[in-house]
Enzyme design. Sequence first.
Site, PDB file in Angstrom:
ATOM      1  N   GLU A 153     -13.368   1.007   0.034  1.00  0.00           N
ATOM      2  CA  GLU A 153     -13.318   1.246  -1.334  1.00  0.00           C
ATOM      3  C   GLU A 153     -13.018  -0.085  -2.261  1.00  0.00           C
ATOM      4  O   GLU A 153     -11.858  -0.146  -2.207  1.00  0.00           O
ATOM      5  CB  GLU A 153     -12.132   1.958  -1.478  1.00  0.00           C
ATOM      6  CG  GLU A 153     -12.365   3.726  -1.242  1.00  0.00           C
ATOM      7  CD  GLU A 153     -11.690   4.707  -1.603  1.00  0.00           C
ATOM      8  OE1 GLU A 153     -10.510   4.620  -1.932  1.00  0.00           O
ATOM      9  OE2 GLU A 153     -11.801   5.404  -1.436  1.00  0.00           O
TER      10      GLU A 153
ATOM     11  N   GLU B 240     -15.067   9.985   2.834  1.00  0.00           N
ATOM     12  CA  GLU B 240     -13.753  10.661   2.244  1.00  0.00           C
ATOM     13  C   GLU B 240     -13.978  11.708   2.026  1.00  0.00           C
ATOM     14  O   GLU B 240     -15.120  12.001   1.035  1.00  0.00           O
ATOM     15  CB  GLU B 240     -12.467   9.974   2.165  1.00  0.00           C
ATOM     16  CG  GLU B 240     -12.756   8.741   2.924  1.00  0.00           C
ATOM     17  CD  GLU B 240     -11.093   7.790   2.221  1.00  0.00           C
ATOM     18  OE1 GLU B 240     -10.370   8.238   1.521  1.00  0.00           O
ATOM     19  OE2 GLU B 240     -11.222   6.642   3.466  1.00  0.00           O
TER      20      GLU B 240
HETATM   21  C1  BGC Z   1      -8.303   5.987   0.624  1.00  0.00           C
HETATM   22  C2  BGC Z   1      -6.997   6.450   1.763  1.00  0.00           C
HETATM   23  C3  BGC Z   1      -6.637   7.248   1.047  1.00  0.00           C
HETATM   24  C4  BGC Z   1      -6.858   8.304   0.987  1.00  0.00           C
HETATM   25  C5  BGC Z   1      -6.655   9.617  -0.369  1.00  0.00           C
HETATM   26  C6  BGC Z   1      -8.586   6.752   0.055  1.00  0.00           C
HETATM   27  O1  BGC Z   1      -8.403   5.917  -1.703  1.00  0.00           O
HETATM   28  O2  BGC Z   1      -9.196   4.967   1.436  1.00  0.00           O
HETATM   29  O3  BGC Z   1      -6.827   5.375   2.335  1.00  0.00           O
HETATM   30  O4  BGC Z   1      -5.462   7.751   1.962  1.00  0.00           O
HETATM   31  O5  BGC Z   1      -7.905   8.184  -0.604  1.00  0.00           O
HETATM   32  O6  BGC Z   1      -5.270   9.121  -1.001  1.00  0.00           O
END
Ligand code: BGC
Length: 449
Positions: free
Chosen positions: A163, A352
């Site tokens: 990101e 993610e």
């Molecule tokens: C990030 C993580 C973060 C997750 C939840 C993402 O933007 O890569 O490091 O914990 O979101 O906020």
Amino acid sequence: MPFPNNFVWGAASSAYQIEGAFDADGKGRSIWDDFCELPGAIRDGQDGRVACDAYHRFSEDVRLLKEMNLSAYRFSVSWPRILPAGTGSVNEKGLAYYDSLVDLLLENGITPYMTLYHWDLPSALQKKGGWLNRAVCEAFAEYASVIAKHFDGKVRHYITLNEPQCALSLGYELGTHAPGLKLPVEDQLQCMHNMMLAHGLAVKALRKESSCPVKVGIASTGTLYYPVTDTPENRQTAYEASFSLKPDGWFFSHCWCLDAVVLGHYPEASPDFLRKFSNGVPESDWNIICQPLDFVGANIYHGTPIDVHGNVVLLPKSLPRTATDWPITPEILRYGPRWLYERYGLPVIITENGISCKDTMHSDGQVHDADRVEFLRRYLKELEKTVDEGTAVEGYFHWSLTDNFEWEYGYTQRFGLVYIDYPTQRRIPKDSSVWYGRAAESNGKHLHQ
Ligand code: BGC
């Protein structure tokens, strides 16, 4: 159509959020070690000095992955654990930690997906200007070479940057993340461009130093829109909105990053300041930035509905929201990957996706996180739809394997499939981990049971 047979079911984490051991075995400091010491920077004055102590407890975490039948683990390497000063001398003990983790994953049939940069820049490099200094790009390439040489034959999947959108907007524009800067827009653009150069140099280094083929991508994030009605016209307005940059909040967009690394230019439809900057970028920089990639990683948590006229549709007040107050919009896992696949023509991996819940340990000693189970079921069903529609999605990594240090929110947000009882560091698999394990084992059939 079900998920393809080789679909990757995984979970994700990042070094600073879980490892702890902030000064163990020769590790250098990172900008997060520094930022957490600033009064008021982190909720309740917390930090990642101990976090989930994964540095000492990684074997428990691998066991949990195995119990969940997961085929892959996405984790990040702490750059200052490997190169304490950012460049130069290599900390063998740091490499040894990741050797133990990678070896254990491989012994258990779990494929490592290694992220090189999940926001913990070595402090030594920040002292030289951090991402504002183009020399950091060369340092990143050096670090990528060390990693590729060392893990040759063992690690075959790499993600260069996590990101860049958040790293830059939160760290260099709004100052809520390390290094806590609020730079003028010209400097933000320079940081952005340097990150893109660093990505390109790292891709080259990873391929050059690996004797076996490696798959390389980047984990991008940003606002994505989905149609309120599933018509070709509304799909078109949602697609266009997802890839248009507005002067406000432009950093939180996939397209400046993915257009740069995949298409070899910044978006044509850009605010003036970006167009002006872009006009000054020499061709030689694009030859570095735009390297062949194997996949686009997408971190997708929620989306924004839009109508056929391009108007954002207000979400009903009754719509459930996560503990971080993010709306729950499963549709985005159908349309978001689709738009990315259409624009960039590369397979997409959901690097993610997840939900923060107010998880607590119940009187039976278990964590019954029905909301996370419901979230997973609804989001994964939408992902299945996009696979069915022909979008090449290779895998899904749930954020996160365990609860962890959630940046400026400290330990107040719990995203894990596994609960961490911080005082004892005991890992307690939540109900969602059992449910997700079944989904993985059945290659998605469990979504419909
Ligand atoms: C990030 C993580 C973060 C997750 C939840 C993402 O933007 O890569 O490091 O914990 O979101 O906020």
